[in-house]
Design an enzyme around this catalytic site. Structure first.
Site, PDB file in Angstrom:
ATOM      1  N   LYS A 116       2.469 -49.043  -0.451  1.00 47.32           N
ATOM      2  CA  LYS A 116       1.738 -47.835  -0.844  1.00 47.32           C
ATOM      3  C   LYS A 116       2.174 -46.652   0.021  1.00 47.32           C
ATOM      4  CE  LYS A 116      -2.598 -50.268  -1.892  1.00 47.32           C
ATOM      5  NZ  LYS A 116      -2.864 -50.553  -3.273  1.00 47.32           N
ATOM      6  N   GLU A 200      -6.705 -42.602   4.179  1.00 43.72           N
ATOM      7  CA  GLU A 200      -6.847 -41.644   3.079  1.00 43.72           C
ATOM      8  C   GLU A 200      -8.230 -41.036   3.117  1.00 43.72           C
ATOM      9  OE1 GLU A 200      -4.374 -43.473  -0.650  1.00 43.72           O
ATOM     10  OE2 GLU A 200      -6.544 -43.393  -0.815  1.00 43.72           O
ATOM     11  N   HIS A 235     -13.894 -53.034  -5.927  1.00 43.44           N
ATOM     12  CA  HIS A 235     -12.636 -52.328  -6.194  1.00 43.44           C
ATOM     13  C   HIS A 235     -11.744 -53.062  -7.194  1.00 43.44           C
ATOM     14  CE1 HIS A 235     -13.765 -49.547  -3.120  1.00 43.44           C
ATOM     15  NE2 HIS A 235     -13.735 -50.458  -2.182  1.00 43.44           N
ATOM     16  N   ARG A 292       4.763 -53.245 -13.482  1.00 44.99           N
ATOM     17  CA  ARG A 292       4.635 -54.418 -14.372  1.00 44.99           C
ATOM     18  C   ARG A 292       3.715 -54.064 -15.521  1.00 44.99           C
ATOM     19  NH1 ARG A 292      -0.649 -55.368 -13.011  1.00 44.99           N
ATOM     20  NH2 ARG A 292      -1.145 -54.982 -10.854  1.00 44.99           N
TER      21      ARG A 292
HETATM   22  P1  ADP Z   1      -5.568 -52.095  -4.836  1.00 45.43           P
HETATM   23  O1  ADP Z   1      -4.073 -52.004  -4.904  1.00 45.43           O
HETATM   24  O2  ADP Z   1      -6.066 -53.016  -3.755  1.00 45.43           O
HETATM   25  O3  ADP Z   1      -6.185 -52.335  -6.170  1.00 45.43           O
HETATM   26  P2  ADP Z   1      -5.933 -49.211  -5.037  1.00 45.43           P
HETATM   27  O4  ADP Z   1      -5.307 -48.286  -4.094  1.00 45.43           O
HETATM   28  O5  ADP Z   1      -5.332 -49.332  -6.398  1.00 45.43           O
HETATM   29  O6  ADP Z   1      -6.068 -50.645  -4.356  1.00 45.43           O
HETATM   30  O7  ADP Z   1      -7.473 -48.820  -5.198  1.00 45.43           O
HETATM   31  C1  ADP Z   1      -8.375 -49.630  -5.896  1.00 45.43           C
HETATM   32  C2  ADP Z   1      -9.690 -48.895  -6.094  1.00 45.43           C
HETATM   33  O8  ADP Z   1     -10.257 -48.508  -4.835  1.00 45.43           O
HETATM   34  C3  ADP Z   1      -9.579 -47.595  -6.866  1.00 45.43           C
HETATM   35  O9  ADP Z   1      -9.582 -47.783  -8.248  1.00 45.43           O
HETATM   36  C4  ADP Z   1     -10.813 -46.850  -6.388  1.00 45.43           C
HETATM   37  O10 ADP Z   1     -11.979 -47.326  -7.043  1.00 45.43           O
HETATM   38  C5  ADP Z   1     -10.904 -47.246  -4.924  1.00 45.43           C
HETATM   39  N1  ADP Z   1     -10.178 -46.254  -4.082  1.00 45.43           N
HETATM   40  C6  ADP Z   1      -8.892 -46.319  -3.677  1.00 45.43           C
HETATM   41  N2  ADP Z   1      -8.556 -45.246  -2.936  1.00 45.43           N
HETATM   42  C7  ADP Z   1      -9.650 -44.464  -2.863  1.00 45.43           C
HETATM   43  C8  ADP Z   1      -9.967 -43.207  -2.217  1.00 45.43           C
HETATM   44  N3  ADP Z   1      -9.064 -42.549  -1.486  1.00 45.43           N
HETATM   45  N4  ADP Z   1     -11.207 -42.724  -2.366  1.00 45.43           N
HETATM   46  C9  ADP Z   1     -12.157 -43.378  -3.079  1.00 45.43           C
HETATM   47  N5  ADP Z   1     -11.931 -44.553  -3.694  1.00 45.43           N
HETATM   48  C10 ADP Z   1     -10.702 -45.103  -3.577  1.00 45.43           C
END
Ligand code: ADP
Length: 670
Positions: A116, A200, A235, A292
């Site tokens: 990431k 973040e 999440h 994917r």
């Molecule tokens: P993973 O790869 O573990 O699924 P992601 O980065 O795709 O993680 O994030 C998954 C979820 O976490 C997002 O859909 C959101 O609900 C929450 N999330 C991620 N980053 C943030 C952020 N900066 N602020 C608020 N919620 C977040």
């Protein structure tokens, strides 16, 4: 186009890929572990190869073994599905090195997006908006602390290699930071073998909106609109839909352009998803790219009318994208619900066990079911407990939601706990219906979405009773057919008794309550007495084994499934279950007159109350069985003689085991 495809995956995604590959005339080659010998994906493929033990690390993740099967089977291409090796660049490279076509992006694009942190640097350079944060290589605590105070709180600590919400911590103040960093690091190292973290800003109440992108090797890149995946638990996505509710064309174009630019920057080829968070002001921020096919791709297929797996195969074969951006249009609205074997009341823990009964509503233009399981399959600890994805489509969101609520009620599962009622509660929630939700939706409305079990309705009690009475009558009829004297009065099958009464008492456990039901046999119907009043009812089984019932003039179709002493009642009102309380009351369903008495469920014999040769009156307790932490008394169904006890105290018996031989006195049989 190549002519054969090995699917390096299992479950619903393997079945999904096989469907398109077969439609295109390809030979499909499945792989399976010990646990999947009889799985649906194995049955659907043209051929299937064993790859190892149940543990994924020793089977579905074994790159060498998969390549060996590809060689032996003469496969020309490999589709990794999602999960397992789908985003493993080493696997993609190994396939190409072995002369196979890998159905997915080039390994370089996978590597670029695999971390990431690295992905964010690339996206920053490409001008794609990012959530403000720190994604540098310097991982010293001092550096992270400094970055955190610049970002401000609340913030999110994330594993750079993360996925599935693992290695993520929300930090509300500076004092929580060190512990969150240490915890996320441990979890990231354990889950991904990589403890790099990023920080973040934690967006308050964002929506998760992702863009489906597609590119071919001729320089064409387009997007197939967005999906809103904001309904999440821990999440992880639970319900996904397309298009996103309340989305403007302007925003769609801006996010589509950002997603295409992200794909172009890494010279992407194939299907990919660019994930963004959208804040309440309408600003969007890149969070990651998945290289994917996504679990939720069907909603995009439903609104675009395209087959994304067919696109993947065409692009992998070197073909151009089958259409241009201008040709694509959104038609209607689609919603996907992920049906899991899990217990929402125990924090969504997976529920394992055999699928004693499984029924899905029929598919049509409005309803699609993607599943990898069939009745009697085992949901094991080894794999994701996803039972099926139920996808609905209609002209608009309101109509699609109506279909979703109805279809969820038509799914019947016995043997494991499911999130069906929870999904139904989300689909029926006013805020969700109004499109007024964000990633905090489930937490915010948890108490409304996780309702306590309700008491069985009068309809459920009547249906369960009718089921037992019909089974009893069928049994009596079978016995009568075996009889040599057709005029013997005890062979009547209408409940009429020579000396006895013409009623039957049933007792159910409904949660904490015990409910008594009395069924009176009458010439035209049953009169069923419930605590809430009496109802007249008739019923019969249809050829599909469903109950066709008329209750006080209302006709309805329902299904009752018996699993041990548990009765699951499925009707248009939803599903409810009851425990038949007294095995004696049920003896009529189990026993063969003149034969043995059978165990109503697997259990342990804890007492034998009579000896061989004893003559007993009807209702005398004979054996006590312990099962499901409860004691069940097996009693004499008639006056008669116990001719043989088949088990000793302490013996473990299977469901249906003949516990003893019993010889009823003439004239006392049912
Ligand atoms: P993973 O790869 O573990 O699924 P992601 O980065 O795709 O993680 O994030 C998954 C979820 O976490 C997002 O859909 C959101 O609900 C929450 N999330 C991620 N980053 C943030 C952020 N900066 N602020 C608020 N919620 C977040």
């Amino acid at each position: 186009m190549f002519d054969s495809l090995l699917i390096a995956n299992r479950g619903e995604i393997a079945c999904r890929i096989i469907r398109s590959a077969r439609d295109m005339g390809l030979r499909t080659i499945a792989v399976y572990s010990d646990a999947d010998r009889h799985a649906r994906h194995v049955a659907l493929a043209d051929e299937a190869w064993h790859i190892g033990p149940a543990t994924a690390a020793q089977s579905y993740l074994q790159i060498e073994r998969l390549l060996e099967v590809a060689r032996q089977s003469g496969a020309t291409a490999i589709h990794p599905g999602y999960g397992f090796l789908a985003e493993n660049a080493d696997f993609a490279e190994a396939c190409v090195a072995a002369g196979l076509i890998f159905v997915g992006p080039p390994a370089t694009a996978m590597r670029a997006m695999g971390s990431k942190s690295a992905a964010k640097l690339i996206m920053q350079q490409a001008g794609v908006p990012l959530v403000p944060g720190y994604h540098g290589a310097d991982q010293q605590l001092e550096t992270l602390r400094g970055a955190a105070s610049e970002i401000g709180f609340p913030l999110l600590v994330k594993a750079s290699a993360g996925g599935g919400g693992k290695g993520m911590r929300v930090v509300h103040s500076a004092t929580e930071l060190d512990a969150a960093i240490a915890g996320a690091r441990r979890e990231a190292a354990a889950s991904f073998g990589d403890d790099q973290l990023l920080l973040e800003r934690y967006l308050e109440q964002p929506r998760h909106v992702e863009l489906q992108v597609f590119a071919d090797s001729h320089g064409n890149t387009l997007h197939l609109f967005e999906r809103d995946c904001s309904v999440q638990r821990r999440h992880q996505k639970v319900l996904e839909e397309a298009p996103a509710p309340g989305f403007t064309d302007e925003l769609r174009q801006a996010m589509g352009a950002a997603a295409i630019s992200a794909a172009r920057t890494i010279e992407y080829v194939g299907a990919g998803t660019v994930e963004f968070l959208l804040d309440s002001a309408g600003s969007f921020y890149f969070i990651e790219m998945n290289t994917r096919l996504q679990v939720e791709h069907p909603v995009t297929e439903m609104i675009s009318g395209q087959d994304l797996v067919a696109w993947q195969l065409a692009v992998a074969a070197g073909g151009a994208l089958p259409c241009t951006q201008e040709n694509l249009q959104i038609k209607g609205h689609a919603i996907e619900a992920r049906i899991y074997a899990e217990d929402p009341l125990r924090d969504f823990l997976p529920s394992i066990g055999a699928l004693q009964h499984l029924h899905f509503p029929a598919e049509d233009a409005h309803l699609r079911i993607d599943t990898g399981v069939r009745q009697n399959d085992e949901i094991s600890i080894h794999y994701d407990p996803l039972l099926a994805k139920l996808i609905v489509w209609d002209q608009d969101r309101t109509a699609a939601l109506r279909r979703l609520r109805r279809a969820l009620k038509q799914v019947e599962v016995v043997g494991v706990k499911t999130n069906l009622a929870f999904l139904g509660a989300v689909a029926g929630h006013a805020a969700f219906g109004a499109g007024n939700f964000d990633t905090g939706f489930i937490d915010k409305y948890r108490s409304e979405l996780l309702p306590e079990p309700t008491q069985a309705s009068a309809q459920t009690l009547v249906l369960a009773s009718l089921f037992l009475l019909l089974r009893r009558d069928a049994k009596a009829q079978q016995s009568a057919l075996k009889s040599t004297d057709p005029h013997a009065p005890w062979h009547r099958t209408d409940g009429w008794r020579l000396n006895g009464d013409n009623l039957h008492r049933l007792s159910f456990d409904d949660g904490e309550n015990q409910v008594q039901v009395v069924a009176h046999y009458r010439p035209q119907n049953y009169l069923i007495e419930l605590p809430s009043g009496s109802l007249a009812a008739t019923a019969c089984f249809d050829p599909a084994g469903r109950l066709q019932a008329t209750i006080d003039g209302q006709q309805l179709t329902a299904r009752v499934v018996r699993n041990g002493m548990e009765l699951s009642v499925f009707s248009s009102a939803g599903s409810q279950s009851l425990i038949l309380h007294d095995p004696y009351a049920d003896a009529f369903c189990q026993e063969e007159p003149g034969g043995s008495l059978n165990a109503p469920m697997p259990g342990k014999i804890i007492a034998l109350l009579v000896e061989n040769g004893a003559w007993v009156k009807r209702g005398t307790p004979l054996v006590i069985l312990e099962a499901m932490k409860m004691e069940h008394t097996i009693a004499a169904p008639h006056d008669g003689t116990v001719t043989q006890m088949n088990y000793k105290v302490g013996a473990l018996v299977d469901d249906g085991a003949a516990l003893l031989a019993f010889d009823p006195d003439e004239g006392t049989r049912l």
